[in-house]
Scaffold this motif. Sequence first.
Motif, PDB file in Angstrom:
ATOM      1  N   GLY A  55      67.040 -19.167  83.681  1.00 56.13           N
ATOM      2  CA  GLY A  55      66.069 -19.720  82.484  1.00 56.13           C
ATOM      3  C   GLY A  55      66.743 -20.906  81.654  1.00 56.13           C
ATOM      4  O   GLY A  55      66.826 -20.734  80.682  1.00 56.13           O
ATOM      5  N   ARG A  56      67.828 -21.330  82.347  1.00 56.78           N
ATOM      6  CA  ARG A  56      68.616 -22.548  81.638  1.00 56.78           C
ATOM      7  C   ARG A  56      67.569 -23.758  81.466  1.00 56.78           C
ATOM      8  O   ARG A  56      66.883 -24.203  82.212  1.00 56.78           O
ATOM      9  CB  ARG A  56      69.798 -22.904  82.406  1.00 56.78           C
ATOM     10  N   PRO A  57      67.592 -24.160  79.956  1.00 50.66           N
ATOM     11  CA  PRO A  57      66.603 -25.117  79.654  1.00 50.66           C
ATOM     12  C   PRO A  57      67.105 -26.465  80.441  1.00 50.66           C
ATOM     13  O   PRO A  57      66.101 -27.330  80.844  1.00 50.66           O
ATOM     14  CB  PRO A  57      66.766 -25.294  78.206  1.00 50.66           C
ATOM     15  N   PRO A 141      77.838 -19.604  87.128  1.00 47.97           N
ATOM     16  CA  PRO A 141      77.740 -19.336  85.711  1.00 47.97           C
ATOM     17  C   PRO A 141      77.856 -17.910  85.158  1.00 47.97           C
ATOM     18  O   PRO A 141      77.806 -16.816  86.509  1.00 47.97           O
ATOM     19  CB  PRO A 141      76.605 -20.057  85.321  1.00 47.97           C
ATOM     20  N   SER A 142      78.075 -17.459  84.215  1.00 51.01           N
ATOM     21  CA  SER A 142      77.926 -16.079  83.890  1.00 51.01           C
ATOM     22  C   SER A 142      76.589 -15.595  84.340  1.00 51.01           C
ATOM     23  O   SER A 142      75.482 -16.478  83.883  1.00 51.01           O
ATOM     24  CB  SER A 142      78.294 -15.854  82.191  1.00 51.01           C
ATOM     25  N   ALA A 143      76.428 -14.238  84.521  1.00 53.85           N
ATOM     26  CA  ALA A 143      75.183 -13.682  85.042  1.00 53.85           C
ATOM     27  C   ALA A 143      74.266 -13.150  84.254  1.00 53.85           C
ATOM     28  O   ALA A 143      74.234 -11.939  84.061  1.00 53.85           O
ATOM     29  CB  ALA A 143      75.463 -12.732  86.095  1.00 53.85           C
ATOM     30  N   ASN A 144      73.876 -14.128  83.041  1.00 53.37           N
ATOM     31  CA  ASN A 144      72.981 -13.492  82.272  1.00 53.37           C
ATOM     32  C   ASN A 144      71.856 -14.665  81.883  1.00 53.37           C
ATOM     33  O   ASN A 144      72.047 -15.757  82.213  1.00 53.37           O
ATOM     34  CB  ASN A 144      73.602 -13.484  80.576  1.00 53.37           C
ATOM     35  N   ALA A 145      70.819 -14.045  81.278  1.00 56.24           N
ATOM     36  CA  ALA A 145      69.806 -15.108  81.003  1.00 56.24           C
ATOM     37  C   ALA A 145      70.316 -16.157  79.700  1.00 56.24           C
ATOM     38  O   ALA A 145      71.231 -15.633  78.917  1.00 56.24           O
ATOM     39  CB  ALA A 145      68.402 -14.483  80.299  1.00 56.24           C
ATOM     40  N   ILE A 149      73.898 -12.344  75.502  1.00 51.64           N
ATOM     41  CA  ILE A 149      75.509 -12.189  75.716  1.00 51.64           C
ATOM     42  C   ILE A 149      75.973 -12.225  77.155  1.00 51.64           C
ATOM     43  O   ILE A 149      75.323 -11.648  77.901  1.00 51.64           O
ATOM     44  CB  ILE A 149      75.625 -10.927  75.000  1.00 51.64           C
ATOM     45  N   SER A 150      77.237 -12.499  77.500  1.00 52.94           N
ATOM     46  CA  SER A 150      77.673 -12.617  78.631  1.00 52.94           C
ATOM     47  C   SER A 150      77.925 -10.950  79.271  1.00 52.94           C
ATOM     48  O   SER A 150      77.860 -10.215  78.391  1.00 52.94           O
ATOM     49  CB  SER A 150      78.959 -13.127  78.831  1.00 52.94           C
ATOM     50  N   PRO A 151      77.816 -10.809  80.560  1.00 55.88           N
ATOM     51  CA  PRO A 151      77.907  -9.609  81.260  1.00 55.88           C
ATOM     52  C   PRO A 151      79.131  -9.030  81.376  1.00 55.88           C
ATOM     53  O   PRO A 151      79.773  -9.597  82.405  1.00 55.88           O
ATOM     54  CB  PRO A 151      76.894  -9.657  82.233  1.00 55.88           C
ATOM     55  N   ARG A 218      75.583 -22.153  69.368  1.00 57.27           N
ATOM     56  CA  ARG A 218      74.828 -20.700  69.342  1.00 57.27           C
ATOM     57  C   ARG A 218      74.706 -20.467  70.924  1.00 57.27           C
ATOM     58  O   ARG A 218      74.070 -21.278  71.697  1.00 57.27           O
ATOM     59  CB  ARG A 218      73.684 -20.749  68.865  1.00 57.27           C
ATOM     60  N   HIS A 219      75.631 -19.473  71.466  1.00 53.23           N
ATOM     61  CA  HIS A 219      75.580 -19.474  72.912  1.00 53.23           C
ATOM     62  C   HIS A 219      75.518 -18.069  73.506  1.00 53.23           C
ATOM     63  O   HIS A 219      74.749 -17.628  74.127  1.00 53.23           O
ATOM     64  CB  HIS A 219      76.841 -20.322  73.488  1.00 53.23           C
ATOM     65  N   TYR A 220      76.532 -17.493  72.653  1.00 52.15           N
ATOM     66  CA  TYR A 220      76.722 -16.003  73.040  1.00 52.15           C
ATOM     67  C   TYR A 220      75.924 -15.084  72.099  1.00 52.15           C
ATOM     68  O   TYR A 220      76.514 -14.045  71.393  1.00 52.15           O
ATOM     69  CB  TYR A 220      78.155 -15.670  73.020  1.00 52.15           C
TER      70      TYR A 220
HETATM   71 MG    MG Z   1      77.627 -18.305  80.036  1.00 55.46          MG
END
Ligand code: MG
Length: 303
Positions: A55-57, A141-145, A149-151, A218-220
């Motif tokens: 769901g990356r904008p 990329p990191s496997a998170n919505a 927070i990164s998984p 604002r990312h993690y």
């Molecule tokens: Mg990431």
Amino acid sequence: MTSTKVLPYSEAAVAEAARLILAGEPVAVATETVYGLAADATNAAAVARIYQAKGRPEFNPLIVHVPDLAAAERIGVFDDRARALAAAHWPGPLTLVLPLRERSGIAAIVTAGLPTIGLRVPAHPAMQALLRAVGRPLAAPSANASGSISPSRAEHVLKSLGGQIPLILDSGPTPQGLESTIVAPGPGGLRLLRLGPVPVDAGLEERERIEAPGQLARHYAPSKPLRLDAIDAAPDEYWIGFGGMIGEVSLSPSGDLAEAAARLFDLLHQAEASAKPRIAVAPVPDQGLGAAINDRLRRAAAR
Ligand code: MG
Ligand code: TXA
């Protein structure tokens, strides 16, 4: 909705993951830093599925993972400095941003149209096995919505992307826990784009974070307010300790920064899942890995 399978890492599970990837599906897999959501970097439609699942904008450039330096040299243009960094840190948690070679075969959606590419040779056996089984470079990329927070565990991936992806290869918690250090070696010197597990000599760095478009302040972000440098906590705060500050849980009771880095995202996930409406984190010294931990914490606190 897709039903998401979680398979413990094994040869058969890797073969299943490779089959899905070659069919254009994204699969979650452990690296030494965080779990990545991997897709065939030469297949634009497969890479688009990553953005869809997260769901990356917007399209941020993705890191491309390859099994070794020779494979990296077929995609990026290395100068002596880049080669020296690769020799010193690969396989490992360092991403090099380099000029993209012509006819590299990498789908344009991977670099979001940039003339450069982020390349990394991961050390983790699961990602290495998957790379070799697929035989193609993997964008991951990191496997998170997007924005969360990164998984650092398969459970985190399932919570964030369950129903969006067909398979998670579960290799247990990731050993380093923080995303790779990103540097762009260039004629003007070495630019540090993201702090991470590989310490970069402070004398060499000139931070231009904005050049890593994913590095928004604002990312993690957990879904709750987070207070930094907390030497105590209010009753409604979930207190994450460090060293002498015990907290409800601790990044590292002995004050070990490597342990703290490996546990950071796990404890943020726990804090997010707790009944308390706010999070407080004890001070973490700003040296070495501590600087990378504080970078992630400041982003988690920004709102
Ligand atoms: Mg990431
Ligand atoms: O440890 C890691 O690097 C993990 C694992 C899965 O490898 N991956 C990861 O990917 O953290 P991601 O997409 O969450 O973060 C990639 C970062 C973004 O900030 C992106 O903007 C930056 O890398 N990046 C990628 N290619 C770039 C390029 N050509 N120029 C500048 N920044 C780039």
